[in-house]
Write a protein that holds these residues in place. Structure first.
Motif, PDB file in Angstrom:
ATOM      1  N   ALA A   1       0.831  -1.203   0.000  1.00 37.83           N
ATOM      2  CA  ALA A   1       0.000   0.000   0.000  1.00 37.83           C
ATOM      3  C   ALA A   1       0.865   1.252   0.000  1.00 37.83           C
ATOM      4  O   ALA A   1       0.584   2.225  -0.720  1.00 37.83           O
ATOM      5  N   VAL A   2       1.940   1.259   0.797  1.00 33.57           N
ATOM      6  CA  VAL A   2       2.847   2.406   0.843  1.00 33.57           C
ATOM      7  C   VAL A   2       3.531   2.595  -0.515  1.00 33.57           C
ATOM      8  O   VAL A   2       3.667   3.717  -1.018  1.00 33.57           O
ATOM      9  N   THR A   3       3.963   1.499  -1.123  1.00 26.70           N
ATOM     10  CA  THR A   3       4.614   1.561  -2.434  1.00 26.70           C
ATOM     11  C   THR A   3       3.688   2.146  -3.491  1.00 26.70           C
ATOM     12  O   THR A   3       4.078   3.012  -4.280  1.00 26.70           O
ATOM     13  N   ILE A   4       2.432   1.686  -3.487  1.00 29.18           N
ATOM     14  CA  ILE A   4       1.457   2.186  -4.458  1.00 29.18           C
ATOM     15  C   ILE A   4       1.176   3.665  -4.211  1.00 29.18           C
ATOM     16  O   ILE A   4       1.151   4.473  -5.149  1.00 29.18           O
ATOM     17  N   ALA A   5       0.960   4.023  -2.946  1.00 22.16           N
ATOM     18  CA  ALA A   5       0.626   5.406  -2.619  1.00 22.16           C
ATOM     19  C   ALA A   5       1.740   6.362  -3.034  1.00 22.16           C
ATOM     20  O   ALA A   5       1.489   7.418  -3.637  1.00 22.16           O
ATOM     21  N   LEU A   6       2.982   6.005  -2.749  1.00 15.66           N
ATOM     22  CA  LEU A   6       4.095   6.874  -3.121  1.00 15.66           C
ATOM     23  C   LEU A   6       4.272   6.914  -4.638  1.00 15.66           C
ATOM     24  O   LEU A   6       4.606   7.958  -5.206  1.00 15.66           O
ATOM     25  N   GLY A   7       4.027   5.782  -5.301  1.00 15.78           N
ATOM     26  CA  GLY A   7       4.125   5.755  -6.750  1.00 15.78           C
ATOM     27  C   GLY A   7       3.090   6.630  -7.422  1.00 15.78           C
ATOM     28  O   GLY A   7       3.332   7.200  -8.489  1.00 15.78           O
ATOM     29  N   MET A   8       1.918   6.773  -6.800  1.00 16.59           N
ATOM     30  CA  MET A   8       0.856   7.592  -7.377  1.00 16.59           C
ATOM     31  C   MET A   8       1.150   9.085  -7.260  1.00 16.59           C
ATOM     32  O   MET A   8       0.433   9.904  -7.827  1.00 16.59           O
ATOM     33  N   LEU A   9       2.194   9.445  -6.525  1.00 17.41           N
ATOM     34  CA  LEU A   9       2.572  10.854  -6.396  1.00 17.41           C
ATOM     35  C   LEU A   9       3.558  11.287  -7.471  1.00 17.41           C
ATOM     36  O   LEU A   9       4.089  12.396  -7.416  1.00 17.41           O
ATOM     37  N   SER A  10       3.806  10.422  -8.458  1.00 17.47           N
ATOM     38  CA  SER A  10       4.826  10.718  -9.463  1.00 17.47           C
ATOM     39  C   SER A  10       4.499  11.944 -10.308  1.00 17.47           C
ATOM     40  O   SER A  10       5.392  12.536 -10.917  1.00 17.47           O
ATOM     41  N   THR A  11       3.224  12.329 -10.392  1.00 13.87           N
ATOM     42  CA  THR A  11       2.863  13.524 -11.161  1.00 13.87           C
ATOM     43  C   THR A  11       2.488  14.696 -10.263  1.00 13.87           C
ATOM     44  O   THR A  11       1.953  15.695 -10.732  1.00 13.87           O
ATOM     45  N   SER A  12       2.756  14.566  -8.977  1.00 15.84           N
ATOM     46  CA  SER A  12       2.400  15.611  -8.012  1.00 15.84           C
ATOM     47  C   SER A  12       3.600  16.508  -7.738  1.00 15.84           C
ATOM     48  O   SER A  12       4.738  16.178  -8.109  1.00 15.84           O
TER      49      SER A  12
END
Length: 239
Positions: free
Chosen positions: A82-93
């Motif tokens: 879950a942490v890996t996915i959440a941090l990965g989803m910030l790649s365009t932030s």
């Protein structure tokens, strides 16, 4: 990367390859600094008690005792994923650089069994993007933390360019788009600035005056605001 972040990253890098050594030259190339800077950093870590030593010889370099650095995180595989996915989803932030650094730190202190299983599961998860999103200026990520008025160059949806001073109040994320919410001194009101339309941003050095920000002030026509800290729908954002 500032020096504090680099010191932490050096420990992570040495720990990741332990017990194999890393040369100062290779570390300097990775962190884009001089060999002399790396040697000074490693000396500072040694003086701080980090178990780093130098191995002589052609294949030598600097080593670390991985068992004496950071204690493993007690994540379950589901939590780590879950942490890996959440941090990965910030790649365009605006927070993508910090997210990448945070993921490296999480990986560095995970036990090997959990790490391997998490990596295998994460390799099966992908994000579907419509099109590339240009990077937002790095100053946006620290806009709230700095407490400074920002001077931005902004291009609106019609292609018109303006320069304006903005008092940062918060962020709103929608899909791959991130918006800086702020009090716009040009328009004398609260406005949302899409990150990829901010051409440049610089801190003016002027401290922002206190302003409250409520969900209803944003005048959102559709969708529901959800707090990232509680996961609940917002009736009012933090002030």
């Amino acid at each position: 990367m500032n020096r504090t972040d680099r010191l932490y990253a050096l420990v992570e890098e040495l720990r990741a390859v332990a017990p194999r050594p890393r040369s100062a030259r290779r570390l300097a190339e990775k962190f884009e600094v001089s060999t002399r800077t790396i040697e000074r950093d490693l000396s500072a870590l040694q003086q701080a008690g980090v178990p780093i030593w130098a191995e002589p010889g052609r294949t030598g370099g600097y080593c670390i005792d991985a068992s004496h650095t950071l204690a493993p995180l007690g994540f379950t595989v589901d939590e780590a994923l879950a942490v890996t996915i959440a941090l990965g989803m910030l790649s365009t932030s605006p927070f993508h650089t910090a997210a990448t650094s945070a993921l490296r730190k999480v990986v560095a202190v995970m036990d090997q069994s959990t790490l391997h299983e998490t990596a295998e599961l994460a390799s099966r998860i992908h994000l579907l993007d419509d099109s590339p999103v240009p990077d937002a200026p790095p100053e946006l990520a620290g806009a709230l933390r700095s407490g400074n008025v920002l001077r931005i160059a902004y291009r609106d949806r019609g292609g018109a360019d303006t320069r304006r001073d903005v008092e940062p109040l918060g962020y709103v994320g929608k899909g791959r788009d991130w918006y800086l919410i702020g009090w716009c001194r040009l328009r004398d009101g609260i406005r949302a600035f899409r990150g990829d339309r901010v051409m440049s941003a610089e801190a003016t050095g002027e401290r922002t005056p206190h302003r409250s920000l409520r969900a209803e002030d944003l005048d959102i026509a559709y969708g529901t605001l959800r707090s990232v800290s509680t996961g609940k729908k917002d009736s009012q954002t933090p002030t």
